[in-house]
Design a protein around this motif. Structure first.
Motif, short mmCIF file in Angstrom:
data_model
loop_
_atom_site.label_atom_id
_atom_site.label_comp_id
_atom_site.label_asym_id
_atom_site.label_seq_id
_atom_site.Cartn_x
_atom_site.Cartn_y
_atom_site.Cartn_z
N LEU A 1 0.59 -1.96 0.06
CA LEU A 1 -0.24 0.10 0.29
C LEU A 1 0.25 1.55 0.15
O LEU A 1 0.32 2.20 -0.98
CB LEU A 1 -1.05 0.15 1.30
CG LEU A 1 -2.31 -0.59 0.52
CD1 LEU A 1 -2.16 -0.86 2.76
CD2 LEU A 1 -3.29 -0.33 -0.32
N VAL B 1 2.61 1.56 -3.50
CA VAL B 1 1.48 1.96 -4.22
C VAL B 1 1.61 3.72 -4.15
O VAL B 1 1.02 3.99 -5.69
CB VAL B 1 0.59 1.26 -4.54
CG1 VAL B 1 -0.87 1.61 -5.09
CG2 VAL B 1 1.28 -0.52 -5.24
N LEU C 1 -10.06 -12.92 -0.11
CA LEU C 1 -8.65 -13.35 0.52
C LEU C 1 -8.49 -14.04 1.34
O LEU C 1 -7.01 -15.40 1.39
CB LEU C 1 -7.89 -11.91 0.98
CG LEU C 1 -7.03 -11.18 0.15
CD1 LEU C 1 -6.61 -9.52 0.46
CD2 LEU C 1 -5.89 -11.26 -1.28
N LEU D 1 -5.42 -10.09 -4.40
CA LEU D 1 -4.29 -9.12 -3.25
C LEU D 1 -3.50 -7.60 -4.75
O LEU D 1 -3.35 -7.28 -3.57
CB LEU D 1 -2.93 -10.14 -3.73
CG LEU D 1 -1.85 -9.65 -3.17
CD1 LEU D 1 -1.78 -10.13 -1.64
CD2 LEU D 1 -0.80 -11.14 -3.01
N VAL E 1 -6.16 -5.05 -3.36
CA VAL E 1 -6.11 -4.50 -1.93
C VAL E 1 -6.00 -2.69 -1.44
O VAL E 1 -6.37 -2.13 -1.42
CB VAL E 1 -4.35 -5.26 -0.98
CG1 VAL E 1 -4.40 -4.84 0.36
CG2 VAL E 1 -5.45 -6.84 -0.78
N PRO E 2 -4.73 -2.00 -3.08
CA PRO E 2 -4.54 -0.60 -2.56
C PRO E 2 -5.89 -0.52 -3.31
O PRO E 2 -6.24 1.26 -2.55
CB PRO E 2 -3.67 -0.43 -3.82
CG PRO E 2 -2.67 -2.14 -3.85
CD PRO E 2 -3.91 -2.25 -3.90
N ALA F 1 -8.55 -0.50 -0.16
CA ALA F 1 -8.19 0.96 0.62
C ALA F 1 -8.45 1.96 0.40
O ALA F 1 -9.12 3.05 1.15
CB ALA F 1 -6.65 0.32 0.53
N LEU G 1 3.05 -4.61 -11.24
CA LEU G 1 3.50 -3.74 -11.39
C LEU G 1 2.89 -2.51 -12.22
O LEU G 1 2.02 -2.00 -11.48
CB LEU G 1 5.41 -3.24 -11.16
CG LEU G 1 5.63 -4.28 -10.40
CD1 LEU G 1 7.31 -3.63 -10.56
CD2 LEU G 1 5.23 -4.02 -8.69
N VAL H 1 -1.48 -2.52 -11.42
CA VAL H 1 -1.36 -1.57 -10.59
C VAL H 1 -1.52 -0.30 -10.43
O VAL H 1 -2.92 0.30 -9.85
CB VAL H 1 -0.52 -2.46 -9.44
CG1 VAL H 1 -1.29 -1.61 -7.38
CG2 VAL H 1 -1.36 -4.18 -8.29
#
Lengths: 455, 201
Positions: free
Chosen positions: A12, A15, B42, B97, B100-101, B104, B167, B170
C-alpha cells in the motif's frame, strides 16, 4: 500472518508513493508544455535578459521580504528585484533587526520602489507569519492610497536570500490575468550554491527534481503548494482568508495554500520563472530546518476536516491535498521503519532473489530486474534531475540518485524529530542562519546614493 | 468582511448538512461490506475465487491452445511434446491481492462526503475489471509461453514479464480508479466575478 500484513502494508505504501509522485510528475511535464516551457533544461529556456518594458498586464506587484538581521544578503536581494522585476514595489519587513539591515534597506529609498516596514519588540521576532501580516496592513493602506483594484494587486513573498529569474513576475502575472479563480501562483525553487558541496547538491536535487515537476503537475487540479519563497497571492484572495492570512503555523505558506483552497481559490505553478535561494551547508542547521518543515507539514493534517467540509473544494483537489498532507505520515514515517526491515532481511538472507536453476544470462537479467525494481524511484529521480539541470553529467546525476538512498536517513531523522516535537508540544523555532553572499557595505551604499545616513 | 462572507457561504445549508449526516451510516456500512468482501476473497473464499480465475484463463487462451481447468489450476498442452502441464493460481498470483490498494482507497473514499457512493463503487469496479483482465492475461501469457516454447519460457514469462505486468496493472488500475472517482464533482462552483466586484468596490 504478520508477514502477510507486513506485505500488504508495504504494498500500500509503495503504491501510494509511486502513484502520487510519478503520477503528478508526469502530469507536470504535460502542464509545463501547456505553459510553453519544457521541463527539460528549464533554466536554459528562461530568458535572463530583463525586459524593462515588461507587461504586468495591469497588475500591481508588491514583494514582501521578511528580514531579521539579514545584513549579509538583503542588499543583493533588493537590488536583484529592482533590476530584474520592473514595476515591482519591494516591502522589506524589518523584524526587529539589531544589525545593519535597516540601514541597507534605507539606502534604496531613493529608488521610490523600496519601502521598509519596521517591527519592534515585543511584537517583533514572533514568526514569519506575523511579520507578513503586519506588512500586509501597510500594503493594504498603500493600495487604498493609490486607489488600486484589490483583485489586481498581487502580493509576493521572497526570502531575504531569494533571487528571482528575470521577469519572473511577468510569468506570474500571466496566470493571474488569465484566470480570476487563481488565488496563488508559486515559482519553482532552486538552490543557488548547489555546486559547493554534496549536501547542497542533495537539496537542489530535492527542490529542482521531482518536487518542481510535481508542483507544476498539481496545477492540473489547482492545488500547487505555496512555499515560503517565490509565493504570489491575489490581494482579494488574502482578504477573503482574513485580516491576518498568514498563520502562526511553522509552515505558514502551506497553511495559506490550504486556506485558499478551502475557499475555492486555485493555486498554480509558474514554469516561466523560478527563484533561487541559499542552501544550508551545515548538516546540523539543515536538520533543524527540515525538522521544522516536516513538523509544520505534519501539523497541517489538523485542517483535514476543513478540507472535507468545504463546499467549494473540488473532489480532485481535495484528494490531492489530502494525499499531500498524508505524505509524511503515510509514506515517510512508515518507510523509515520498513526500509530497515528490508535491509535486515537482505543482510540475513531472508529476502533472496531466486536464481537456482537459471542460466548465467538469466541470472544477470534477474539481478538487473531486481535492481531496477528496487531502485526505481532513485533511477527516476536521477533521470529527471539530469534532464532538468544543465550543470551535471548523466553519470553524476545517477550517482547522486543512488546516494539518495543513504541520504534518505537524513529525512528519516528529521521526520522522527518532528514527530517527537509534535508529541511534546514544542512549536517554537529560531530562523536559519544565512551564508555570506553579496555583501553590500553600508558605507558604499551611502556613497553611491549620494546621501548621508546615520550608521 | 470579505473573509467572513466567504466563510459563511462555504458552510453547507442545513438541509445538505442533515442529508450528509443521515447518509453517513450508509457510508460506514458500505465501507465495512467492501472491506469485508475483499477480506473474504483473500481468505475464506480464496479457493473459489482462484478457481474462477483459473476458469477465466482457460477461456482466454482456449482459442489459441488446448486447455482446461480444475479447481484452482488451468491446463496447457505443450506444442512440441504434447505434454500437459497444470498451472495453479496461487494466493501470491491472484488478482485479489492486487486490488488491495484499490479497495483501500475506495473504503476511505466511501467515508468522505465529497465522493458520491455510486461513483466510488463504479470506479472500483472499473479498476477491479482492469486488474482482473490484466492479471488473467499475465497468467495466460505464462500458459501460452509454455505451450509455444516449453519449460524454458517459464522464468521469462512468469518472473520477468509477469512482475512488470503486475506492477503496471496496479498502477494503471489505480490511476483509472482515481480519475473516475473524481469524475462527478459535488463542489459548488465559484465564479469569482462577484469577489472581484466586491474587492474592487
Amino acid at each position: 500472518m504478520a508477514d502477510v500484513v507486513f506485505s500488504i502494508v508495504t504494498t500500500l505504501i509503495i503504491v501510494f508513493g509511486i502513484t502520487y509522485m510519478i503520477g503528478f510528475s508526469v502530469v507536470g511535464i504535460v502542464q509545463s508544455r501547456k505553459q510553453g516551457v519544457r521541463m527539460s533544461k528549464q533554466e536554459l529556456q528562461i530568458d535572463d535578459v530583463v525586459d524593462d518594458d515588461a507587461d504586468l498586464l495591469g497588475l500591481a506587484f508588491y514583494v514582501l521580504i521578511p528580514a531579521m538581521n539579514e545584513e549579509r544578503v538583503i542588499g543583493g536581494t533588493i537590488q536583484a528585484v529592482l533590476d530584474g522585476q520592473p514595476g515591482v514595489t519591494v516591502v522589506v519587513v524589518d523584524d526587529g533587526s539589531d544589525d545593519r539591515t535597516p540601514l541597507i534597506v534605507d539606502s534604496f529609498a531613493g529608488t521610490g520602489r523600496v519601502l521598509r516596514h519596521t517591527r519592534v519588540k515585543p511584537e517583533a521576532q514572533r514568526g514569519k507569519g506575523q511579520a507578513l501580516n503586519d506588512a500586509l496592513r501597510m500594503v493594504r493602506a498603500d493600495v487604498e492610497r493609490r486607489r488600486l483594484r484589490r483583485s489586481r494587486v498581487i502580493i509576493g513573498v521572497l526570502d531575504a536570500d531569494g533571487r528571482m529569474t528575470a521577469n519572473a513576475t511577468t510569468a506570474v502575472a500571466r496566470h493571474f490575468a488569465a484566470d480570476r479563480s487563481i488565488g496563488g501562483v508559486q515559482l519553482g525553487v532552486r538552490i543557488r550554491n548547489h555546486a559547493d558541496s554534496l549536501t547542497l547538491m542533495f537539496q537542489d536535487m530535492s527542490f529542482w527534481g521531482i518536487c518542481a515537476l510535481m508542483q507544476i503537475g498539481r496545477t492540473a487540479v489547482g492545488s500547487t503548494a505555496m512555499g515560503g519563497n517565490g509565493q504570489f497571492t491575489r490581494l482579494s484572495a488574502l482578504d477573503e482568508v482574513g485580516d491576518q492570512p498568514w498563520s502562526d503555523s511553522l509552515t505558514e505558506d502551506l497553511d495559506l495554500g490550504l486556506s485558499l483552497s478551502i475557499l475555492g481559490w486555485r493555486s498554480v505553478g509558474a514554469a516561466g520563472g523560478y527563484v533561487t535561494q541559499q542552501g544550508v551547508n551545515s548538516f546540523r542547521r539543515l536538520v533543524r530546518q527540515h525538522t521544522r518543515w516536516f513538523q509544520g507539514h505534519m501539523m497541517c493534517i489538523a485542517r483535514f476536516p476543513e478540507l472535507a467540509r468545504s463546499r467549494y473544494l473540488p473532489t480532485a483537489r481535495f484528494l490531492e491535498l489530502t494525499s499531500y498532507l498524508l505524505v509524511p505520515w503515510v509514506l515517510v514515517l512508515p518507510w523509515s521503519i520498513i526500509q530497515q526491515y528490508i535491509l535486515f532481511q537482505l543482510a540475513t538472507g531472508g529476502l533472496d532473489v531466486r536464481t537456482e536453476g537459471l542460466a548465467a544470462w538469466q541470472r544477470v537479467v534477474m539481478w538487473l530486474l531486481w535492481y531496477v525494481v528496487s531502485f526505481a524511484p532513485q533511477l527516476y529521480w536521477g533521470v529527471v534531475y539530469f534532464r532538468r539541470t544543465s550543470t551535471y553529467s548523466f553519470g553524476r546525476a545517477m550517482l547522486m540518485a543512488h546516494l539518495m538512498l543513504p541520504w534518505s536517513y537524513f529525512g528519516f531523522i528529521c521526520v522522527w524529530r518532528a514527530l517527537f516535537r509534535i508529541v511534546l508540544h514544542r512549536n517554537g523555532w529560531a530562523k536559519t542562519t544565512r551564508e555570506v553572499e553579496d555583501d553590500i557595505e553600508v558605507a558604499e551604499a551611502i556613497e553611491v546614493e549620494g546621501r548621508q545616513y546615520a550608521s | 468582511m470579505a473573509g467572513e462572507r466567504a466563510r459563511r457561504s462555504n458552510r453547507r445549508p442545513p438541509d445538505r448538512a442533515l442529508a450528509s449526516v443521515a447518509s453517513y451510516p450508509f457510508r460506514v456500512v458500505a465501507c465495512l461490506l467492501l472491506v469485508g468482501g475483499a477480506g473474504a476473497a483473500l481468505t475464506v473464499c480464496s479457493v473459489a475465487y482462484r478457481g474462477f480465475e483459473a476458469r477465466l484463463v482457460s477461456l482466454l487462451i482456449g482459442p489459441l491452445t488446448e486447455t482446461g481447468h480444475s479447481g484452482t489450476a488451468f491446463r496447457v498442452v505443450g506444442d512440441a511434446d504434447d505434454q500437459a502441464i497444470w498451472f495453479t493460481v496461487t494466493p501470491e498470483c491472484t488478482s485479489a491481492l492486487l486490488i488491495v490498494p484499490l479497495v483501500a482507497f475506495a473504503a476511505w473514499a466511501l467515508l468522505q462526503h465529497k465522493f458520491a457512493i455510486g461513483v466510488v463503487l463504479i470506479a472500483l469496479a472499473a479498476g477491479f475489471g482492469i486488474v482482473l483482465l490484466l492479471n488473467t492475461a499475465r497468467m495466460g501469457l505464462v500458459g501460452l509461453g509454455w505451450h509455444q516454447f516449453g519449460g524454458v519460457s517459464y522464468w521469462t514469462t512468469h518472473s520477468l514479464i509477469g512482475t512488470v505486468i503486475s506492477l503496471c496493472t496496479v498502477f494503471v488500475a489505480l490511476v483509472i480508479q482515481l480519475r473516475l472517482s473524481v469524475w462527478r464533482d459535488r463542489a459548488v462552483r465559484r465564479t469569482f466575478d462577484d469577489v472581484c466586484e466586491v474587492a474592487d468596490g
